[in-house]
Motif scaffolding. Structure first.
Motif, PDB file in Angstrom:
ATOM      1  N   LEU A 130       0.832  -1.194   0.000  1.00  0.00           N
ATOM      2  CA  LEU A 130       0.000   0.000   0.000  1.00  0.00           C
ATOM      3  C   LEU A 130       0.875   1.255   0.000  1.00  0.00           C
ATOM      4  CD1 LEU A 130      -3.119   0.163  -0.041  1.00  0.00           C
ATOM      5  CD2 LEU A 130      -2.190  -2.087   0.407  1.00  0.00           C
ATOM      6  N   GLY A 131       2.120   1.120   0.487  1.00  0.00           N
ATOM      7  CA  GLY A 131       3.051   2.248   0.359  1.00  0.00           C
ATOM      8  C   GLY A 131       3.301   2.541  -1.107  1.00  0.00           C
ATOM      9  N   VAL A 132       3.541   1.479  -1.879  1.00  0.00           N
ATOM     10  CA  VAL A 132       3.723   1.641  -3.330  1.00  0.00           C
ATOM     11  C   VAL A 132       2.475   2.256  -3.946  1.00  0.00           C
ATOM     12  CG1 VAL A 132       4.105   0.430  -5.493  1.00  0.00           C
ATOM     13  CG2 VAL A 132       5.344  -0.275  -3.437  1.00  0.00           C
ATOM     14  N   VAL A 133       1.316   1.750  -3.540  1.00  0.00           N
ATOM     15  CA  VAL A 133       0.050   2.274  -4.057  1.00  0.00           C
ATOM     16  C   VAL A 133      -0.041   3.764  -3.752  1.00  0.00           C
ATOM     17  CG1 VAL A 133      -2.449   2.217  -3.776  1.00  0.00           C
ATOM     18  CG2 VAL A 133      -1.163   0.080  -3.953  1.00  0.00           C
ATOM     19  N   ALA A 134       0.325   4.130  -2.513  1.00  0.00           N
ATOM     20  CA  ALA A 134       0.231   5.534  -2.130  1.00  0.00           C
ATOM     21  C   ALA A 134       1.130   6.399  -3.004  1.00  0.00           C
ATOM     22  CB  ALA A 134       0.616   5.691  -0.659  1.00  0.00           C
ATOM     23  N   ILE A 135       2.313   5.898  -3.362  1.00  0.00           N
ATOM     24  CA  ILE A 135       3.229   6.663  -4.202  1.00  0.00           C
ATOM     25  C   ILE A 135       2.607   6.929  -5.565  1.00  0.00           C
ATOM     26  CG2 ILE A 135       5.427   6.497  -5.458  1.00  0.00           C
ATOM     27  CD1 ILE A 135       6.586   5.193  -2.994  1.00  0.00           C
ATOM     28  N   ALA A 136       1.796   5.952  -6.043  1.00  0.00           N
ATOM     29  CA  ALA A 136       1.263   6.062  -7.398  1.00  0.00           C
ATOM     30  C   ALA A 136       0.026   6.929  -7.497  1.00  0.00           C
ATOM     31  CB  ALA A 136       0.962   4.670  -7.947  1.00  0.00           C
ATOM     32  N   GLN A 137      -0.562   7.333  -6.378  1.00  0.00           N
ATOM     33  CA  GLN A 137      -1.827   8.067  -6.437  1.00  0.00           C
ATOM     34  C   GLN A 137      -1.624   9.501  -6.886  1.00  0.00           C
ATOM     35  OE1 GLN A 137      -4.711   6.441  -6.092  1.00  0.00           O
ATOM     36  NE2 GLN A 137      -3.338   4.691  -5.866  1.00  0.00           N
ATOM     37  N   ARG A 138      -2.643  10.073  -7.529  1.00  0.00           N
ATOM     38  CA  ARG A 138      -2.564  11.466  -7.980  1.00  0.00           C
ATOM     39  C   ARG A 138      -3.629  12.325  -7.303  1.00  0.00           C
ATOM     40  NH1 ARG A 138      -1.594  11.072 -14.460  1.00  0.00           N
ATOM     41  NH2 ARG A 138       0.407  10.013 -14.360  1.00  0.00           N
ATOM     42  N   ASP A 139      -4.194  11.774  -6.245  1.00  0.00           N
ATOM     43  CA  ASP A 139      -5.269  12.483  -5.548  1.00  0.00           C
ATOM     44  C   ASP A 139      -4.892  12.458  -4.089  1.00  0.00           C
ATOM     45  OD1 ASP A 139      -8.734  12.797  -5.687  1.00  0.00           O
ATOM     46  OD2 ASP A 139      -7.713  12.355  -3.788  1.00  0.00           O
ATOM     47  N   LEU A 140      -4.914  13.627  -3.445  1.00  0.00           N
ATOM     48  CA  LEU A 140      -4.389  13.722  -2.085  1.00  0.00           C
ATOM     49  C   LEU A 140      -5.089  12.755  -1.149  1.00  0.00           C
ATOM     50  CD1 LEU A 140      -2.633  14.930   0.023  1.00  0.00           C
ATOM     51  CD2 LEU A 140      -4.197  16.849   0.235  1.00  0.00           C
ATOM     52  N   LYS A 141      -6.424  12.704  -1.243  1.00  0.00           N
ATOM     53  CA  LYS A 141      -7.134  11.838  -0.293  1.00  0.00           C
ATOM     54  C   LYS A 141      -6.840  10.372  -0.571  1.00  0.00           C
ATOM     55  CE  LYS A 141     -11.112  12.669   1.795  1.00  0.00           C
ATOM     56  NZ  LYS A 141     -12.556  12.966   1.999  1.00  0.00           N
ATOM     57  N   GLN A 142      -6.637  10.030  -1.867  1.00  0.00           N
ATOM     58  CA  GLN A 142      -6.294   8.640  -2.179  1.00  0.00           C
ATOM     59  C   GLN A 142      -4.916   8.294  -1.615  1.00  0.00           C
ATOM     60  OE1 GLN A 142      -8.088   6.248  -3.486  1.00  0.00           O
ATOM     61  NE2 GLN A 142      -9.896   7.574  -3.745  1.00  0.00           N
ATOM     62  N   VAL A 143      -3.976   9.255  -1.711  1.00  0.00           N
ATOM     63  CA  VAL A 143      -2.661   9.037  -1.114  1.00  0.00           C
ATOM     64  C   VAL A 143      -2.834   8.750   0.373  1.00  0.00           C
ATOM     65  CG1 VAL A 143      -0.444  10.088  -0.542  1.00  0.00           C
ATOM     66  CG2 VAL A 143      -1.502  10.530  -2.755  1.00  0.00           C
ATOM     67  N   LEU A 144      -3.627   9.617   1.021  1.00  0.00           N
ATOM     68  CA  LEU A 144      -3.824   9.463   2.460  1.00  0.00           C
ATOM     69  C   LEU A 144      -4.486   8.126   2.782  1.00  0.00           C
ATOM     70  CD1 LEU A 144      -4.891  13.077   3.414  1.00  0.00           C
ATOM     71  CD2 LEU A 144      -2.665  11.987   3.659  1.00  0.00           C
ATOM     72  N   ALA A 145      -5.441   7.700   1.934  1.00  0.00           N
ATOM     73  CA  ALA A 145      -6.135   6.429   2.184  1.00  0.00           C
ATOM     74  C   ALA A 145      -5.158   5.270   2.098  1.00  0.00           C
ATOM     75  CB  ALA A 145      -7.280   6.261   1.176  1.00  0.00           C
ATOM     76  N   ALA A 146      -4.385   5.227   1.003  1.00  0.00           N
ATOM     77  CA  ALA A 146      -3.417   4.142   0.846  1.00  0.00           C
ATOM     78  C   ALA A 146      -2.419   4.178   1.998  1.00  0.00           C
ATOM     79  CB  ALA A 146      -2.695   4.286  -0.488  1.00  0.00           C
ATOM     80  N   SER A 147      -2.035   5.392   2.374  1.00  0.00           N
ATOM     81  CA  SER A 147      -1.097   5.547   3.474  1.00  0.00           C
ATOM     82  C   SER A 147      -1.702   5.025   4.769  1.00  0.00           C
ATOM     83  CB  SER A 147      -0.740   7.014   3.605  1.00  0.00           C
ATOM     84  OG  SER A 147      -0.494   7.331   4.947  1.00  0.00           O
TER      85      SER A 147
END
Lengths: 100, 198, 623
Positions: free
Chosen positions: C279-296
């Motif tokens: 999910l860290g990798v997933v978070a790196i790939a996100q382009r939406d702040l809330k999606q980054v936060l969710a994956a994080s």
């Protein structure tokens, strides 16, 4: 002289009386028919007793039959008088109360 | 083996007399329902009874025969009285034919007669079980009546008396309850006062 | 236990529950009234949790057969309940500051949030499995209502449904666990679960683990958290940082003995570690702040789960609390920018941190904490977790460390964007337009800034949790006195690693694989692997139901009708007719029997002669 002969005569008397009892309308005549039937009965009983078992006991039975005849007559006449009083009739046809 | 009569009642004379009496009794019996008037019918019936009683006498049944004659003559006299009472006419002179279902009655009677005759002829009658000497008939009957059959004869008389009383009660139009009321305490009420003219 | 204290234990969930129910039912339209009531209730709740944390009340009342409805504030519950209540109060404060979604129905929002908080408080203090299940279900239901809060938008409702159904499916594990615990024969109290017979105990552990992993958005359940991001930001701040997601980890922290007694514990630890990395990798790939936060969030919760799997309750709790503060802060920041700029897409947020300096400072603080930069909260707590993990093998430790490095990576990416030099709104690139999602207000209200500030202090200062004497106090409070303290070398090394990765991520454009952008296609996978087969199975079962069972029932009914018709006809034609015929015959015989009764004497004579003659003939012939 045989038993059968006497019995046939008794039967003839009985049947003549039966004819009267069946065919007459007047109460008194019906009773005459009944008397005739009993007459045949007395003859037959006497013959059978005499021919088959001549002991005094049978004669007593005949006496009883004669007594019953008189009783029957007495009661019959009493009823006939009663019906006559109440309905002014002496015909059996008029006393059809038992019709179901 | 045909059943036999006492010695006295054997013989052709007895048969002839019996047949004669039998014919008289049957014919007069039939006449009862043939003749026109009730009076004649009564006489015919009496004749029939007397003929049978005589036949009994020829058999040696003296007591029975005599009793029958006495009773039947008396009875016919009473019948005559009743006929006059009911009919209210001179029974000897008035022709009458009061019947119903004549043909059916005749058929029934004839059929029954045929049946009885067949039965009488065909039935295997047993032989005589000894023969009683009819000389001591009446004495024996008397002994029987006064001995073992005492109860029968003694009960016959009260029954007859009760019958006479019952018949009178049935036949009388007005009883003492009609005359004196339900508690029998009224003065008598008669349509015509009786007694000695009080 | 004095009656006052048991009353306090009751008051803890009852106050927000009653207030929330009243708000949700009355729905005051006035924002002032609604927010006032909500905030008062939340404040009272926070006060109650603090008092409870000091006095440690407990209570129980007979509930189901053989088990009680029990609440107890022990050390773990005290820490977590105060955290939850504090985050709830702060998120609600933020919500009162003019969230567009919230302002549609402030009463409903406050009511649902308070109900949710009450459910979480019961979950935290539950001593028996049925009590936990009760709260767990209420939590799921209110989370559905909160994620799909703007119910006029079908997309959001379906997202809520996805989240709800996914977590609910995982929740079945708790029911299995309850059944197995009953079968195990040692009661349904959480403390007794570890004492069950070995066979059932494994089932109980597995069931609890599945439920916990589902709520904590661990693999393979992570995708629901992505869908849940459509909810209002305060909801994300509470649910997806401190409460619902955290409750998954908390559940696992509640039963360390149960997990470590079976193979489930190591398995759970590995799931957590792998989730932290992937999910860290997933978070790196996100382009939406809330999606980054969710994956994080899923990634950070991986550390909690990892700690729980290896029995590091203290470390797990530390990570839970630190992450709650940090992530709630970041969600609030994202919410503030969303309502101000009308977008949460990363390219559009370029320079957002410089636009409102205070927000930018706390956002930076939060992101640095997320990156694991010393001496901030998550750096410390992650070190505690890794210190617990190192006892259980170098592999686990290595994977955990990789996860920590990755968190520095995505934090660095976000930081690089939001702290970039500010550009004017006019010369934005096509893919970075403002106001794509809603009409931005271009302002951040005071009510929004206050909770951010508080949470920023938390994100900065909660690192003390791993330092003695606080750490030992916490360890004795949660009943885990043998908590290994991280060594100085590891602390320094990981801090350095985080800094390096952060700088690299800032400078270098990291790869963004498509599979990671789409959350590993997990939702599609689940759709194909679980939902569609289930749907097809349900369809075929429905067809079976319609064409076989229902048809059988219907044909049975038809046959019964036909049979009853036949029976009726038989009844009418045969029995009835027989009865009527018999009656008729009897009546005819009766009327026939009347005919010889003519009342005529001579006919009676003739009849009796006939009868006697027949009788005599019969007698002669038959004899």
């Amino acid at each position: 002289m045989t038993l059968q002969l006497v019995l046939v005569v008794a039967a003839a008397l009985f049947c003549v009386g039966l004819y009267g009892a069946l065919s007459q309308q007047v109460v008194v005549m019906v009773m005459m028919g009944l008397e005739l039937m009993l007459n045949g009965l007395v003859l037959a009983a006497a013959a059978i007793w005499l021919f088959l078992a001549p002991r005094p006991t049978g004669e007593v039975l005949l006496l009883v039959v004669l007594a019953v005849m008189t009783l029957e007559m007495a009661m019959g006449f009493a009823v006939a008088v009663l019906v006559h009083r109440r309905r002014g009739s002496d015909m059996t046809d008029m006393a059809g109360d038992l019709a179901g | 083996m045909p059943p036999s009569l006492p010695a006295r009642a054997r013989g052709s004379a007895v048969i002839v007399v019996f047949l004669l009496l039998a014919a008289v009794s049957v014919v007069t019996g039939a006449l009862v329902f043939v003749v026109d008037s009730m009076a004649r019918a009564t006489y015919a019936l009496a004749c029939s009874f007397v003929a049978v009683a005589l036949a009994l006498l020829t058999f040696g049944l003296t007591y029975l025969g005599v009793i029958t004659i006495l009773m039947m003559v008396m009875e016919m006299a009473i019948m005559a009285v009743f006929m006059i009472m009911f009919m209210g006419m001179n029974p000897a002179l008035m022709p009458m034919d009061m019947v119903h279902g004549k043909r059916a009655a005749l058929a029934v009677s004839v059929a029954l007669f045929a049946l009885l005759v067949v039965g009488i002829v065909v039935a295997p009658w047993p032989g005589a079980a000894g023969s009683a000497s009819t000389a001591s008939d009446i004495a024996a009957l008397g002994h029987t009546l006064m001995g073992s059959k005492m109860l029968v004869m003694m009960s016959v008389s009260p029954i007859m008396f009760a019958t006479i009383v019952g018949g009178v009660v049935l036949a009388s139009g007005r009883t003492r309850y009609d005359r004196f009321g339900d508690d029998l305490d009224h003065p008598a009420q008669d349509p015509t006062p009786g007694g000695v003219g009080r | 236990m004095s009656p006052h204290l048991s009353l306090l234990a009751w008051a803890l969930p009852v106050v927000p529950a009653v207030a929330g129910t009243a708000l949700a039912l009355t729905r005051p339209t006035s924002r002032r009234v609604a927010h006032g009531a909500t905030l008062s209730a939340a404040a009272v709740t926070l006060a109650l949790t603090i008092v409870a944390a000091a006095t440690r009340p407990s209570t129980s009342t007979p509930f189901l057969l053989g088990t009680d409805l029990g609440l107890r504030v022990d050390g773990l519950a005290a820490v977590v309940s105060v955290t939850v209540a504090a985050v709830a109060l702060l998120a609600l404060t933020f919500a009162a500051g003019g969230e567009r979604d919230v302002d549609q129905a402030p009463g409903r929002f406050g009511g649902l949030m308070l109900l949710f908080t009450a459910a979480v408080l019961i979950t935290v203090t539950a001593t028996t499995l049925p009590t936990l299940l009760l709260a767990w279900e209420v939590m799921g239901a209110t989370s559905y209502a909160l994620i799909g809060f703007s119910w006029r938008d079908p997309e959001r409702v379906s997202s809520g449904l996805v989240a709800f159904v996914t977590t609910r499916a995982a929740d079945l594990g708790l029911y299995v666990a309850a059944a197995a615990a009953l079968a195990g024969g040692h009661g349904l109290a959480l403390a007794d679960l570890a004492h069950a017979d070995p066979g059932p105990r494994t089932v109980v552990a597995a069931g609890v683990a599945v439920a916990g992993l589902g709520k904590a958005a661990q693999l393979p359940f992570s995708f629901w958290l992505s869908r849940a991001m459509v909810g209002p930001s305060p909801v994300s701040a509470l649910l997806h940082s401190a409460a619902m997601v955290a409750m998954g980890g908390y559940l696992l922290l509640r039963v360390p003995d149960l997990l470590t007694a079976t193979w489930v514990g190591p398995a759970v630890a590995w799931v957590g570690a792998v989730t932290a990395v992937v999910l860290g990798v997933v978070a790196i790939a996100q382009r939406d702040l809330k999606q980054v936060l969710a994956a994080s969030t899923a990634s950070q919760l991986g550390f909690v789960v990892l700690a729980a799997g290896v029995g590091g309750v203290t470390a797990g709790t530390t990570q839970l609390v630190a992450h709650a503060a940090t992530k709630a802060l970041l969600f609030l920041v994202a919410g503030a920018w969303l309502s101000a700029l009308g977008t949460k897409a990363l390219p559009a947020l370029r320079g957002a941190g410089r636009r409102w300096p205070l927000v930018g400072v706390v956002a930076t603080l939060g992101l640095l904490s997320l990156a694991g930069v010393a001496p901030l909260a998550l750096w410390a707590s992650k070190e505690a977790v890794l210190a617990s993990a190192v006892e259980h093998g170098t592999a686990l430790y290595a994977v955990g460390l990789l996860g920590a490095a990755l968190s520095a990576g995505y934090a660095g990416r976000v930081l690089a964007v939001v702290l970039a030099p500010l550009e004017s709104d006019a010369d934005r690139t096509a893919d970075a337009r403002l106001d794509t999602e809603e009409e931005g207000t271009r302002e951040v209200t005071t009510a929004m800034r206050v909770p951010m500030l508080v949470l920023g202090l938390g994100a900065a200062g909660l690192g003390v949790l791993v330092l003695p004497p606080v750490s030992s106090a916490l360890a004795s409070a949660v009943g885990d006195p043998r908590a290994p303290a991280p060594g100085l070398v590891e602390l320094l090394a990981s801090a350095a690693l985080a800094l390096v990765v952060l700088v690299v991520a800032w400078r270098v454009r990291l790869p963004e694989p498509a599979w990671a952008r789409d959350w590993l296609h997990l939702e599609d996978l689940m759709q194909r692997a679980v939902v569609e087969p289930t749907d097809r199975l349900a369809g075929s079962l429905a067809r079976f139901d319609d064409e076989v069972l229902s048809a059988a029932v219907a044909s049975t009914a038809r046959t019964t009708l036909r049979l009853s018709d036949l029976a009726a006809r038989f009844d009418g034609d045969v029995i009835d007719r027989a009865v009527k015929g018999l009656a008729h015959a009897v009546r005819r015989a009766g009327s026939l029997a009347r005919r010889p009764q003519t009342g005529q004497l001579h006919q009676y004579y003739a009849q009796s002669v006939a009868v006697l003659a027949v009788a005599a003939v019969l007698l002669v012939l038959v004899r």
